[in-house]
Write an enzyme that holds these catalytic residues in place. Structure first.
Site, PDB file in Angstrom:
ATOM      1  N   HIS A  31       9.205  -6.274   9.769  1.00 13.88           N
ATOM      2  CA  HIS A  31       8.270  -5.734   8.765  1.00 13.88           C
ATOM      3  C   HIS A  31       7.287  -6.815   8.282  1.00 13.88           C
ATOM      4  O   HIS A  31       7.274  -7.179   7.104  1.00 13.88           O
ATOM      5  CB  HIS A  31       9.034  -5.103   7.593  1.00 13.88           C
ATOM      6  CG  HIS A  31       8.218  -4.074   6.858  1.00 13.88           C
ATOM      7  ND1 HIS A  31       8.762  -2.966   6.261  1.00 13.88           N
ATOM      8  CD2 HIS A  31       6.880  -3.989   6.640  1.00 13.88           C
ATOM      9  CE1 HIS A  31       7.795  -2.254   5.704  1.00 13.88           C
ATOM     10  NE2 HIS A  31       6.651  -2.866   5.921  1.00 13.88           N
ATOM     11  N   ILE A  32       6.463  -7.265   9.225  1.00 12.61           N
ATOM     12  CA  ILE A  32       5.557  -8.379   8.908  1.00 12.61           C
ATOM     13  C   ILE A  32       4.082  -7.963   8.989  1.00 12.61           C
ATOM     14  O   ILE A  32       3.198  -8.812   9.067  1.00 12.61           O
ATOM     15  CB  ILE A  32       5.790  -9.581   9.862  1.00 12.61           C
ATOM     16  CG1 ILE A  32       5.711  -9.135  11.344  1.00 12.61           C
ATOM     17  CG2 ILE A  32       7.130 -10.240   9.584  1.00 12.61           C
ATOM     18  CD1 ILE A  32       5.603 -10.278  12.320  1.00 12.61           C
TER      19      ILE A  32
ATOM     20  N   VAL B  65       0.847  -1.199   0.000  1.00 13.90           N
ATOM     21  CA  VAL B  65       0.000   0.000   0.000  1.00 13.90           C
ATOM     22  C   VAL B  65       0.876   1.240   0.000  1.00 13.90           C
ATOM     23  O   VAL B  65       0.592   2.223  -0.679  1.00 13.90           O
ATOM     24  CB  VAL B  65      -1.031  -0.025   1.159  1.00 13.90           C
ATOM     25  CG1 VAL B  65      -0.381   0.048   2.522  1.00 13.90           C
ATOM     26  CG2 VAL B  65      -2.039   1.097   1.002  1.00 13.90           C
ATOM     27  N   GLY B  66       1.990   1.203   0.735  1.00 10.83           N
ATOM     28  CA  GLY B  66       2.924   2.343   0.752  1.00 10.83           C
ATOM     29  C   GLY B  66       3.725   2.363  -0.542  1.00 10.83           C
ATOM     30  O   GLY B  66       4.098   1.314  -1.064  1.00 10.83           O
TER      31      GLY B  66
ATOM     32  N   ILE C  34      -5.521   1.756   7.991  1.00  7.41           N
ATOM     33  CA  ILE C  34      -4.934   0.908   9.036  1.00  7.41           C
ATOM     34  C   ILE C  34      -5.144   1.545  10.410  1.00  7.41           C
ATOM     35  O   ILE C  34      -5.530   0.872  11.371  1.00  7.41           O
ATOM     36  CB  ILE C  34      -3.440   0.652   8.725  1.00  7.41           C
ATOM     37  CG1 ILE C  34      -3.329  -0.179   7.438  1.00  7.41           C
ATOM     38  CG2 ILE C  34      -2.753  -0.061   9.893  1.00  7.41           C
ATOM     39  CD1 ILE C  34      -1.941  -0.271   6.842  1.00  7.41           C
TER      40      ILE C  34
ATOM     41  N   ASP D   1       7.636  -2.419  13.919  1.00  3.97           N
ATOM     42  CA  ASP D   1       7.600  -3.440  12.867  1.00  3.97           C
ATOM     43  C   ASP D   1       8.447  -2.984  11.685  1.00  3.97           C
ATOM     44  O   ASP D   1       8.608  -3.708  10.714  1.00  3.97           O
ATOM     45  CB  ASP D   1       6.152  -3.704  12.416  1.00  3.97           C
ATOM     46  CG  ASP D   1       6.082  -4.838  11.397  1.00  3.97           C
ATOM     47  OD1 ASP D   1       6.772  -5.867  11.617  1.00  3.97           O
ATOM     48  OD2 ASP D   1       5.377  -4.699  10.377  1.00  3.97           O
TER      49      ASP D   1
ATOM     50  N   ILE E 107       4.200   1.038  13.050  1.00  2.14           N
ATOM     51  CA  ILE E 107       3.929  -0.079  12.127  1.00  2.14           C
ATOM     52  C   ILE E 107       3.860   0.432  10.689  1.00  2.14           C
ATOM     53  O   ILE E 107       3.337  -0.242   9.817  1.00  2.14           O
ATOM     54  CB  ILE E 107       2.613  -0.818  12.495  1.00  2.14           C
ATOM     55  CG1 ILE E 107       1.411   0.157  12.521  1.00  2.14           C
ATOM     56  CG2 ILE E 107       2.736  -1.529  13.816  1.00  2.14           C
ATOM     57  CD1 ILE E 107       0.065  -0.561  12.547  1.00  2.14           C
TER      58      ILE E 107
HETATM   59  C1  GLV Z   1       3.765  -2.700   3.565  1.00  2.00           C
HETATM   60  O1  GLV Z   1       4.502  -2.201   4.366  1.00  2.00           O
HETATM   61  C2  GLV Z   1       2.938  -1.981   2.661  1.00  2.00           C
HETATM   62  O2  GLV Z   1       3.059  -0.748   2.537  1.00  2.00           O
HETATM   63  O3  GLV Z   1       2.131  -2.626   1.997  1.00  2.00           O
END
Ligand code: GLV
Length: 337
Positions: free
Chosen positions: A300-301, A83-84, A171, A275, A249
């Protein structure tokens, strides 16, 4: 653009996503190349593999900057399996007329769950308890032993902790709901758009400064961009309450790890859960937070559930299929120039 389009995927993704892509690639005579290794391609390898590609399916570990884009004049679309999209220079992509897609929504629950898990583990000092049992230090039950912080369902007279959610996107909103409705915790939030009018759970809006200085547990859920990167530096973090907890996170570049360490050691912060680190991966020796007793680090999970990763793969592939076929992008990455 229809025939012989070339697609490069920088990591093996979920089978269902690959099968979907292959079924279209076969019909359209697209060429699909996949980086087959568990570690990401280096920059040189990425440049080499991506040359001539019309579509790239990238991960957050692939840095797509202006010089790299300049080497890919045929490129039409980057679909980020995340998503980022802070790993991509969106301005450079837009200048080069390269569309950028992402995979929103499908990882919201997984990431919010991880946020809740880290927050609970931090406040209830789970690492200490696990270690105590494992190392045979569990001698007895005691009324004043192993005391930690309760998250919610407390009377106001018992001073329940205030959870401050920094960034009420998907989120942040989901995590706020879990805390507020699930745990009956005391929740506040801040975001750039001001108070959300139709929020379906109790949570009060505070200005960013108020949230940072009033939260007992500050949870960072905002995206990394030009206005948020480096936001949680020594100055900002020092404004947090003494004895507060910091949780991130979102992205590691939002916080300063040296400052977090100093504030932990000065007992200004009671605990830190991350995370995401800066840089990633965090390694023993280079990141002292990894071995700090009051820091909790996961690799990073956030979105690492089979369900989320399957859907992320499918969305990422759908972006490419749709763009190559009709210039449509079902999930465009948000970009404000
Ligand atoms: C994970 O960190 C994302 O941005 O999807």
């Amino acid at each position: 653009m229809k025939s012989k389009s070339k697609i490069f995927i920088t990591r093996i993704i979920h089978d269902d996503a690959l099968n979907l892509l292959y079924s279209h690639a076969l019909q359209e005579s697209w060429e699909v190349k996949i980086w087959p290794h568990p570690l990401p391609p280096t920059r040189e390898e990425l440049i080499h593999e991506a040359r001539g590609a019309h579509a790239l399916l990238t991960m957050i570990t692939d840095k797509i900057d202006k010089p790299l884009l300049a080497l890919l004049p045929e490129l039409k679309i980057i679909s980020n399996h995340a998503v980022g999209v802070d790993n991509i220079d969106l301005k450079a992509a837009s200048e080069q007329a390269v569309a950028v897609g992402n995979t929103p929504d499908v990882l919201t629950a997984a990431t919010a769950e991880l946020g809740l898990l880290l927050t609970m583990a931090l406040l209830r000092n789970l690492p200490f308890a696990l270690d105590k049992a494992k190392t045979n230090q569990w001698r007895t039950w005691g009324p004043l032993l192993d005391l930690t912080v309760q998250l919610g369902d407390m009377s106001p007279a018992d001073s329940p902790p205030l959870f401050g959610i920094y960034g009420l996107g998907r989120i942040g909103q989901s995590l706020g709901r879990m805390l507020s409705l699930g745990l009956k915790a005391n929740v506040a939030y801040t975001n750039t758009r001001g108070p959300v009018t139709n929020l379906e759970y109790p949570a009060k809006w505070l200005s960013p400064q108020e949230l940072i200085s009033k939260a007992d547990v500050l949870i960072v859920t905002c995206p990394s961009n030009r206005s948020t990167s480096g936001l949680f530096n020594k100055t900002t973090l020092s404004c947090m309450k003494k004895g507060a907890y910091f949780v991130n996170i979102s992205r590691g570049d939002l916080h300063d790890e040296e400052a977090l360490l100093q504030l932990l050691e000065a007992n200004h912060l009671a605990g830190v859960a991350l995370d995401v680190t800066n840089p990633e991966p965090a390694t023993l020796g280079r990141n002292p937070l990894l071995s700090h007793p009051r820091a909790l680090i996961t690799p990073h999970i956030g979105s690492a559930t089979t369900n989320a990763r399957r859907h992320m793969g499918i969305l990422a592939v759908q972006n490419i299929i749709s763009y190559l076929k009709s210039n449509g992008l079902p999930h465009p990455a948000p970009f404000t120039p």
